[in-house]
Scaffold this motif. Structure first.
Motif, PDB file in Angstrom:
ATOM      1  N   PRO A  93       0.718  -1.254   0.088  1.00 13.75           N
ATOM      2  CA  PRO A  93      -0.050   0.228   0.045  1.00 13.75           C
ATOM      3  C   PRO A  93       0.907   1.307  -0.062  1.00 13.75           C
ATOM      4  CG  PRO A  93      -0.065  -1.101   2.086  1.00 13.75           C
ATOM      5  CD  PRO A  93       0.813  -2.025   1.306  1.00 13.75           C
ATOM      6  N   PHE A  94       1.944   1.459   0.342  1.00 12.66           N
ATOM      7  CA  PHE A  94       2.626   2.661   0.630  1.00 12.66           C
ATOM      8  C   PHE A  94       3.925   2.673  -0.362  1.00 12.66           C
ATOM      9  CE2 PHE A  94       0.886   1.666   4.840  1.00 12.66           C
ATOM     10  CZ  PHE A  94      -0.053   2.410   4.878  1.00 12.66           C
ATOM     11  N   ALA A  95       4.216   3.723  -0.527  1.00 10.53           N
ATOM     12  CA  ALA A  95       5.323   4.315  -1.648  1.00 10.53           C
ATOM     13  C   ALA A  95       6.795   3.799  -1.229  1.00 10.53           C
ATOM     14  CB  ALA A  95       5.093   5.813  -1.834  1.00 10.53           C
ATOM     15  N   CYS A  96       7.192   3.579  -0.117  1.00 10.67           N
ATOM     16  CA  CYS A  96       8.477   3.465   0.074  1.00 10.67           C
ATOM     17  C   CYS A  96       8.864   2.141   0.935  1.00 10.67           C
ATOM     18  CB  CYS A  96       9.112   4.532   1.216  1.00 10.67           C
ATOM     19  SG  CYS A  96       9.215   6.169   0.400  1.00 10.67           S
ATOM     20  N   PHE A  97      10.109   1.730   0.775  1.00  9.78           N
ATOM     21  CA  PHE A  97      10.749   0.579   1.472  1.00  9.78           C
ATOM     22  C   PHE A  97      11.506   1.464   2.696  1.00  9.78           C
ATOM     23  CE2 PHE A  97      10.362  -1.854  -2.520  1.00  9.78           C
ATOM     24  CZ  PHE A  97       9.321  -2.555  -2.253  1.00  9.78           C
ATOM     25  N   GLU A  98      11.256   0.875   3.831  1.00  8.79           N
ATOM     26  CA  GLU A  98      12.123   1.166   5.036  1.00  8.79           C
ATOM     27  C   GLU A  98      13.246   0.093   5.325  1.00  8.79           C
ATOM     28  OE1 GLU A  98      10.983   3.693   8.726  1.00  8.79           O
ATOM     29  OE2 GLU A  98      10.723   1.717   9.156  1.00  8.79           O
ATOM     30  N   MET A  99      14.407   0.441   5.542  1.00  6.26           N
ATOM     31  CA  MET A  99      15.240  -0.604   5.804  1.00  6.26           C
ATOM     32  C   MET A  99      15.692  -0.186   7.172  1.00  6.26           C
ATOM     33  SD  MET A  99      18.886  -2.170   3.828  1.00  6.26           S
ATOM     34  CE  MET A  99      17.734  -2.664   2.535  1.00  6.26           C
ATOM     35  N   ASP A 100      15.932  -1.128   8.116  1.00  8.29           N
ATOM     36  CA  ASP A 100      16.512  -0.722   9.435  1.00  8.29           C
ATOM     37  C   ASP A 100      17.552  -1.906   9.819  1.00  8.29           C
ATOM     38  OD1 ASP A 100      16.939  -0.486  12.122  1.00  8.29           O
ATOM     39  OD2 ASP A 100      15.028  -0.760  12.906  1.00  8.29           O
ATOM     40  N   ALA A 101      18.574  -1.457   9.683  1.00  9.77           N
ATOM     41  CA  ALA A 101      19.839  -2.271   9.890  1.00  9.77           C
ATOM     42  C   ALA A 101      20.615  -1.714  11.353  1.00  9.77           C
ATOM     43  CB  ALA A 101      20.911  -2.155   8.630  1.00  9.77           C
ATOM     44  N   SER A 102      19.741  -1.381  12.250  1.00  4.90           N
ATOM     45  CA  SER A 102      20.477  -1.052  13.397  1.00  4.90           C
ATOM     46  C   SER A 102      21.257  -2.466  13.977  1.00  4.90           C
ATOM     47  CB  SER A 102      19.231  -0.597  14.399  1.00  4.90           C
ATOM     48  OG  SER A 102      18.788   0.657  13.764  1.00  4.90           O
ATOM     49  N   ASP A 103      20.741  -3.374  14.052  1.00  6.66           N
ATOM     50  CA  ASP A 103      21.210  -4.586  14.587  1.00  6.66           C
ATOM     51  C   ASP A 103      22.703  -5.003  13.933  1.00  6.66           C
ATOM     52  OD1 ASP A 103      18.953  -4.900  16.114  1.00  6.66           O
ATOM     53  OD2 ASP A 103      18.278  -6.713  15.194  1.00  6.66           O
ATOM     54  N   VAL A 104      22.754  -4.748  12.696  1.00  5.12           N
ATOM     55  CA  VAL A 104      24.084  -4.644  12.243  1.00  5.12           C
ATOM     56  C   VAL A 104      24.995  -3.723  12.460  1.00  5.12           C
ATOM     57  CG1 VAL A 104      25.163  -4.827   9.891  1.00  5.12           C
ATOM     58  CG2 VAL A 104      22.923  -6.070  10.267  1.00  5.12           C
ATOM     59  N   PHE A 105      24.453  -2.237  12.676  1.00  9.25           N
ATOM     60  CA  PHE A 105      25.356  -1.144  12.859  1.00  9.25           C
ATOM     61  C   PHE A 105      25.650  -1.404  14.152  1.00  9.25           C
ATOM     62  CE2 PHE A 105      22.369   1.543   9.726  1.00  9.25           C
ATOM     63  CZ  PHE A 105      23.097   0.823   8.612  1.00  9.25           C
ATOM     64  N   ASN A 106      25.114  -2.114  15.086  1.00 12.57           N
ATOM     65  CA  ASN A 106      25.399  -2.271  16.520  1.00 12.57           C
ATOM     66  C   ASN A 106      26.899  -3.013  16.399  1.00 12.57           C
ATOM     67  OD1 ASN A 106      23.411  -1.060  17.579  1.00 12.57           O
ATOM     68  ND2 ASN A 106      22.276  -2.792  18.054  1.00 12.57           N
ATOM     69  N   MET A 107      27.314  -3.783  15.523  1.00 15.16           N
ATOM     70  CA  MET A 107      28.370  -4.568  15.317  1.00 15.16           C
ATOM     71  C   MET A 107      29.721  -3.702  15.146  1.00 15.16           C
ATOM     72  SD  MET A 107      27.193  -7.332  13.057  1.00 15.16           S
ATOM     73  CE  MET A 107      28.854  -7.994  12.447  1.00 15.16           C
ATOM     74  N   ASN A 108      29.472  -2.242  15.112  1.00 15.78           N
ATOM     75  CA  ASN A 108      30.741  -1.367  14.793  1.00 15.78           C
ATOM     76  C   ASN A 108      30.511  -0.109  15.792  1.00 15.78           C
ATOM     77  OD1 ASN A 108      32.250   0.838  13.352  1.00 15.78           O
ATOM     78  ND2 ASN A 108      31.965  -0.463  11.572  1.00 15.78           N
ATOM     79  N   GLU A 109      31.578   0.458  15.993  1.00  9.99           N
ATOM     80  CA  GLU A 109      31.468   1.717  16.892  1.00  9.99           C
ATOM     81  C   GLU A 109      31.105   3.035  16.230  1.00  9.99           C
ATOM     82  OE1 GLU A 109      34.734   1.926  19.494  1.00  9.99           O
ATOM     83  OE2 GLU A 109      34.728  -0.110  19.945  1.00  9.99           O
ATOM     84  N   GLU A 110      31.058   2.892  14.965  1.00  8.46           N
ATOM     85  CA  GLU A 110      30.783   4.127  14.076  1.00  8.46           C
ATOM     86  C   GLU A 110      29.368   4.453  14.390  1.00  8.46           C
ATOM     87  OE1 GLU A 110      31.773   4.965   9.704  1.00  8.46           O
ATOM     88  OE2 GLU A 110      32.840   3.129  10.076  1.00  8.46           O
ATOM     89  N   SER A 111      28.886   5.777  14.272  1.00  5.86           N
ATOM     90  CA  SER A 111      27.545   6.338  14.366  1.00  5.86           C
ATOM     91  C   SER A 111      26.428   5.363  13.437  1.00  5.86           C
ATOM     92  CB  SER A 111      27.159   7.572  14.343  1.00  5.86           C
ATOM     93  OG  SER A 111      27.220   8.158  13.194  1.00  5.86           O
ATOM     94  N   HIS A 112      25.422   5.108  13.961  1.00  3.60           N
ATOM     95  CA  HIS A 112      24.419   4.541  13.093  1.00  3.60           C
ATOM     96  C   HIS A 112      24.045   5.063  11.842  1.00  3.60           C
ATOM     97  CE1 HIS A 112      22.707   1.131  16.063  1.00  3.60           C
ATOM     98  NE2 HIS A 112      23.951   1.192  15.999  1.00  3.60           N
ATOM     99  N   LYS A 113      23.879   6.506  12.074  1.00  2.00           N
ATOM    100  CA  LYS A 113      23.684   7.416  10.713  1.00  2.00           C
ATOM    101  C   LYS A 113      25.033   7.356   9.926  1.00  2.00           C
ATOM    102  CE  LYS A 113      22.403  12.104   9.534  1.00  2.00           C
ATOM    103  NZ  LYS A 113      22.099  13.317  10.203  1.00  2.00           N
TER     104      LYS A 113
END
Length: 169
Positions: A93-113
């Motif tokens: 129904p909606f126009a975008c895909f949203e991808m949340d990779a926060s769990d993967v980003f937690n493996m690294n010390e860099e900011s998630h952004k």
């Protein structure tokens, strides 16, 4: 802790979300679905967003090449899972895909952004390779990317039982 990537269907402003989780993957975006995320990638915080309609068009183009290259286009083993996958994607129904990779980003010390922005850059880089392969109708241009997945070819990937020609993702 599981390091997963989650994909949702959301409205352009991100305020509405489809009730079902679309996908959950370990660590990386599956190469067979990568073209789905080539359309207008952008980052908001640690989340990545992609245009659904253009992504589906990209994925159609890629699957057309897969079918032609491996002479699968009219075989039920390829056609039916492909039809089901695109039916699901096209009826969201909606126009975008949203991808949340926060769990993967937690493996690294860099900011998630910062990591999310790096993912967009990585997606754009591989997009260039895919576009070359699609424009020249030559999947061999993607051999290096396929090798990184542990498969010999896209056909091997497609024919893996649990992948079900992409529907299993």
């Amino acid at each position: 802790m599981a390091h997963r990537i989650y994909v949702y269907n959301v409205s352009k402003n991100g305020k509405e979300k489809y009730s079902e989780l679309l996908a959950e993957w370990n660590y990386v975006i599956p190469l067979l679905l990568m073209p789905l995320f080539f359309a207008s990638p952008r980052v908001k915080g640690s989340l990545l967003y992609f245009d659904r309609e253009a992504g589906i068009a990209n994925l159609h183009r890629f699957y057309d090449l897969l079918g032609e290259s491996y002479e699968l286009t009219y075989k039920a083993c390829f056609y039916e899972p492909r039809r089901q996958m695109f039916e699901v994607l096209e009826n969201l129904p909606f126009a975008c895909f949203e991808m949340d990779a926060s769990d993967v980003f937690n493996m690294n010390e860099e900011s998630h952004k910062e990591q999310a922005q790096q993912w967009v850059e990585d997606i754009q880089q591989i997009q260039g390779i895919f576009e070359q392969a699609l424009d020249s109708h030559d999947l061999s241009l993607l051999n290096e990317e396929v090798a990184k997945t542990g498969y010999e070819s896209f056909r091997d990937m497609l024919e893996t039982d649990w992948i079900q020609y992409g529907l299993g993702y």
